[in-house]
Write a protein that holds these residues in place. Structure first.
Motif, mmCIF file in Angstrom:
data_model
loop_
_atom_site.group_PDB
_atom_site.id
_atom_site.type_symbol
_atom_site.label_atom_id
_atom_site.label_comp_id
_atom_site.label_asym_id
_atom_site.label_seq_id
_atom_site.Cartn_x
_atom_site.Cartn_y
_atom_site.Cartn_z
ATOM 1 N N GLU A 117 0.841 -1.212 0.000
ATOM 2 C CA GLU A 117 0.000 0.000 0.000
ATOM 3 C C GLU A 117 0.873 1.258 0.000
ATOM 4 O OE1 GLU A 117 -3.314 -0.532 2.748
ATOM 5 O OE2 GLU A 117 -3.242 1.648 3.103
ATOM 6 N N LEU A 118 2.003 1.190 0.693
ATOM 7 C CA LEU A 118 2.892 2.352 0.733
ATOM 8 C C LEU A 118 3.521 2.588 -0.646
ATOM 9 C CD1 LEU A 118 4.119 4.527 2.576
ATOM 10 C CD2 LEU A 118 6.027 2.978 3.002
ATOM 11 N N LEU A 119 3.914 1.492 -1.314
ATOM 12 C CA LEU A 119 4.562 1.632 -2.621
ATOM 13 C C LEU A 119 3.553 1.937 -3.735
ATOM 14 C CD1 LEU A 119 7.234 -1.187 -2.390
ATOM 15 C CD2 LEU A 119 7.661 1.259 -2.484
ATOM 16 N N ARG A 120 2.354 1.440 -3.559
ATOM 17 C CA ARG A 120 1.222 1.724 -4.454
ATOM 18 C C ARG A 120 1.335 1.151 -5.859
ATOM 19 N NH1 ARG A 120 -0.992 7.706 -3.113
ATOM 20 N NH2 ARG A 120 -2.436 7.068 -1.480
ATOM 21 N N GLU A 121 2.131 1.774 -6.744
ATOM 22 C CA GLU A 121 2.091 1.282 -8.126
ATOM 23 C C GLU A 121 3.186 0.244 -8.357
ATOM 24 O OE1 GLU A 121 3.749 4.738 -9.454
ATOM 25 O OE2 GLU A 121 2.682 5.606 -7.772
ATOM 26 N N GLU A 122 2.925 -0.525 -9.390
ATOM 27 C CA GLU A 122 3.857 -1.592 -9.743
ATOM 28 C C GLU A 122 5.237 -1.025 -10.080
ATOM 29 O OE1 GLU A 122 3.516 -5.073 -12.865
ATOM 30 O OE2 GLU A 122 1.640 -4.629 -11.808
ATOM 31 N N ALA A 123 5.239 0.112 -10.785
ATOM 32 C CA ALA A 123 6.521 0.687 -11.207
ATOM 33 C C ALA A 123 7.358 1.054 -9.979
ATOM 34 C CB ALA A 123 6.268 1.913 -12.074
ATOM 35 N N LEU A 161 15.583 12.781 2.940
ATOM 36 C CA LEU A 161 14.678 12.525 4.073
ATOM 37 C C LEU A 161 14.772 13.648 5.103
ATOM 38 C CD1 LEU A 161 12.637 10.811 5.554
ATOM 39 C CD2 LEU A 161 14.506 9.426 6.475
ATOM 40 N N ARG A 162 15.983 14.097 5.383
ATOM 41 C CA ARG A 162 16.120 15.174 6.385
ATOM 42 C C ARG A 162 15.451 16.455 5.908
ATOM 43 N NH1 ARG A 162 21.264 16.506 7.172
ATOM 44 N NH2 ARG A 162 22.104 15.110 5.606
ATOM 45 N N SER A 163 15.455 16.641 4.613
ATOM 46 C CA SER A 163 14.802 17.832 4.083
ATOM 47 C C SER A 163 13.277 17.723 4.242
ATOM 48 C CB SER A 163 15.241 17.987 2.622
ATOM 49 O OG SER A 163 14.379 18.792 1.939
ATOM 50 N N GLU A 164 12.719 16.553 4.003
ATOM 51 C CA GLU A 164 11.267 16.376 4.196
ATOM 52 C C GLU A 164 10.891 16.557 5.668
ATOM 53 O OE1 GLU A 164 9.826 13.371 0.657
ATOM 54 O OE2 GLU A 164 10.375 12.496 2.581
ATOM 55 N N ILE A 165 11.733 16.044 6.546
ATOM 56 C CA ILE A 165 11.451 16.188 7.985
ATOM 57 C C ILE A 165 11.567 17.664 8.385
ATOM 58 C CG2 ILE A 165 12.255 15.591 10.317
ATOM 59 C CD1 ILE A 165 13.141 12.836 9.063
ATOM 60 N N ALA A 166 12.605 18.320 7.893
ATOM 61 C CA ALA A 166 12.800 19.744 8.228
ATOM 62 C C ALA A 166 11.588 20.579 7.817
ATOM 63 C CB ALA A 166 14.066 20.266 7.557
ATOM 64 N N ASP A 167 10.951 20.179 6.704
ATOM 65 C CA ASP A 167 9.748 20.897 6.237
ATOM 66 C C ASP A 167 8.626 20.936 7.267
ATOM 67 O OD1 ASP A 167 10.496 21.662 3.818
ATOM 68 O OD2 ASP A 167 9.392 20.123 2.682
ATOM 69 N N LEU A 168 8.651 19.995 8.193
ATOM 70 C CA LEU A 168 7.576 19.925 9.195
ATOM 71 C C LEU A 168 7.782 20.935 10.318
ATOM 72 C CD1 LEU A 168 7.500 16.014 9.548
ATOM 73 C CD2 LEU A 168 5.888 17.420 8.257
ATOM 74 N N TYR A 169 8.961 21.566 10.361
ATOM 75 C CA TYR A 169 9.301 22.430 11.499
ATOM 76 C C TYR A 169 9.738 23.794 10.989
ATOM 77 C CZ TYR A 169 9.216 17.902 13.713
ATOM 78 O OH TYR A 169 8.814 16.665 14.149
ATOM 79 N N ARG A 170 8.979 24.800 11.400
ATOM 80 C CA ARG A 170 9.214 26.171 10.938
ATOM 81 C C ARG A 170 10.689 26.563 11.082
ATOM 82 N NH1 ARG A 170 7.935 30.230 14.588
ATOM 83 N NH2 ARG A 170 6.679 28.674 15.652
ATOM 84 N N ILE A 177 9.029 8.269 0.874
ATOM 85 C CA ILE A 177 7.731 8.143 0.194
ATOM 86 C C ILE A 177 6.617 8.602 1.147
ATOM 87 C CG2 ILE A 177 6.063 6.464 -0.754
ATOM 88 C CD1 ILE A 177 8.498 4.820 -1.708
ATOM 89 N N ALA A 178 6.688 8.133 2.396
ATOM 90 C CA ALA A 178 5.611 8.436 3.356
ATOM 91 C C ALA A 178 5.541 9.922 3.695
ATOM 92 C CB ALA A 178 5.817 7.616 4.633
ATOM 93 N N LEU A 179 6.688 10.603 3.674
ATOM 94 C CA LEU A 179 6.699 12.000 4.130
ATOM 95 C C LEU A 179 6.611 13.018 2.984
ATOM 96 C CD1 LEU A 179 9.179 11.879 7.141
ATOM 97 C CD2 LEU A 179 6.726 12.303 7.210
ATOM 98 N N ALA A 180 6.459 12.547 1.762
ATOM 99 C CA ALA A 180 6.209 13.502 0.670
ATOM 100 C C ALA A 180 4.915 14.240 1.032
ATOM 101 C CB ALA A 180 6.062 12.752 -0.638
ATOM 102 N N PRO A 181 4.859 15.577 0.848
ATOM 103 C CA PRO A 181 3.776 16.365 1.444
ATOM 104 C C PRO A 181 2.354 15.830 1.214
ATOM 105 C CG PRO A 181 5.428 17.804 0.530
ATOM 106 C CD PRO A 181 5.844 16.406 0.178
ATOM 107 N N LYS A 182 2.022 15.458 -0.014
ATOM 108 C CA LYS A 182 0.647 15.015 -0.272
ATOM 109 C C LYS A 182 0.401 13.672 0.421
ATOM 110 C CE LYS A 182 -2.484 14.333 -4.189
ATOM 111 N NZ LYS A 182 -2.464 12.884 -4.415
#
Ligand SMILES: Cc1ncc(COP(=O)(O)O)c(C=O)c1O
Length: 377
Positions: A35-41, A62-71, A261-266
């Motif tokens: 479910e996390l990976l979603r598509e076959e590709a 990954l650190r950049s995605e995490i940093a996005d969560l904190y002002r 993948i999990a922390l991509a904004p959408k």
């Protein structure tokens, strides 16, 4: 070094995978890899990853995605760890010197309470009060925090109560830490797992000496990835990385990529919406069950987390109750004793509805037997 047993974790890690019904878990039903990976590709691409060492402090992506969560945070403010439990360990190892005073919110996930003692510090308890809907008294906090206080460790949203810190408490916490120059260590692993109300606000961003601990195990339903993190001032985070060299070296290569993948904004918003819908659906089942027991249980409805902290009127010790439930009904809950609070139990509600219902029926079966035994006595 002597450690105090981490009773709840011993209890869970010993039994959680062998019982029929595990109602001891505080997170929601984990997301399957497919479910996390979603598509076959995406799945195909994923299979080509080497099983290599990954970047020790977490990949820049990954650190950049995490940093996005904190002002105002950047990747240099972030250290990726093996679970938020490792994040707490590194923070406490760095902060606590023998004889230091550390104010710890209680009840709590008892890791930091145990770590302070292991590193030779003295715990000063900041009590959450049931008659204040599991908030602490700001006056009590300001009398506890002194010039000798090295750090204040909180858990918000709180485990086991599911309470979210109020505005007055938040203000008093920041004031006390700032006035006395204490570090603030905030374990926010249930942030985003609100059953109702707005998203909990992190304490990040208002005070320089702040360390935030979080991870993917609870609000994100991905405990098997073992991804956690610390966010703090870059020089402190750099120092904490040095401790990490002595523990697990690096997050696992695959987990770092899956966390991206999990922390991509959408995607992360979709995952948090999934969590909220599980909590709303299952809380309705649990709340009905509690209501059907009349005055046996009393509680403050949890705001966040897949947990409910129930006070019971049975005249039985909570560890005895949990033990009988385990041995006679193959069902696992957490006794209040594990939080230093006999007379309570913590019931997890994050799994599938039928699973929860059947687990609760096992508790009912034991309650009937207890009543019958009392009748005979
Ligand atoms: C408040 C809190 N912090 C940390 C953890 C550890 O979680 P993990 O190491 O899986 O991220 C837990 C687990 O229950 C928790 O409740």
């Amino acid at each position: 070094m002597k450690i105090v047993p981490f009773e709840m974790e011993r209890w869970q890690s010993t039994w959680e995978n062998s019982v029929d019904y595990n109602l001891s878990e505080s997170g929601v039903q984990p997301i399957p890899l497919r479910e996390l990976l979603r598509e076959e590709a995406a799945t195909e691409r994923f299979l080509d990853h080497p099983l290599a060492y990954s970047q020790g402090n977490g990949t820049p992506e990954l650190r950049s995605e995490i940093a996005d969560l904190y002002r105002g945070a950047t990747p240099d403010h972030v250290l990726v760890t093996t679970g938020s439990s490792e994040a707490n360990l590194l923070a406490m190892w760095h902060l606590v010197e023998p004889g230091d005073e550390i104010v710890v919110m209680l009840p709590n996930y008892m890791e930091n309470w145990g770590l302070v003692q292991a590193f030779g510090g003295n715990v000063k308890s900041l009590r959450l009060r049931e008659d204040r809907k599991w908030q602490f008294n700001p006056d009590e906090l300001s009398s506890l925090v002194t010039r000798k206080t090295k750090a204040i460790a909180i858990c918000d949203p709180n485990n086991p109560t599911g309470a979210v810190m109020g505005d007055a408490q938040r203000k008093s916490l920041l004031d006390a830490a700032r006035d006395r120059g204490a570090w603030l260590l905030s374990d926010e692993v249930y942030l985003g797992a609100e059953r109702e109300g707005p998203r909990t606000q992190s304490v990040w961003g208002d005070y320089e000496r702040t360390l935030i601990v979080n991870g993917l195990s609870k609000a994100y339903g991905l405990p098997g990835l073992r991804i956690g993190w610390i966010v703090g001032p870059p020089e402190t985070v750099a120092a904490l990385w040095g401790y990490h060299d002595y523990t697990t070296l690096a997050p696992t290569y695959l987990s770092d990529r899956l966390a991206q993948i999990a922390l991509a904004p959408k995607r992360r918003e979709e995952i948090l919406a999934r969590t909220r819908s599980i909590l709303q659906r299952n809380y309705a089942i649990l709340a009905d069950w509690i209501r059907d027991h009349g005055s046996l249980f009393s509680y403050v409805p949890p705001t966040a987390g897949a947990i409910c902290f129930l006070r019971y009127a049975l005249g039985v010790n909570s560890s005895d109750l949990a033990w009988r439930l385990l041995k006679e009904k193959s069902t696992l809950i957490v006794p209040g004793d594990h939080f230093g609070m006999d007379g309570y139990i913590r019931v997890g509600m994050g799994d599938a509805p039928a699973y929860l219902t059947h687990g609760l029926e096992r508790i009912d079966a034991l309650l009937r037997e207890l009543r019958a035994e009392k009748g005979k006595a």
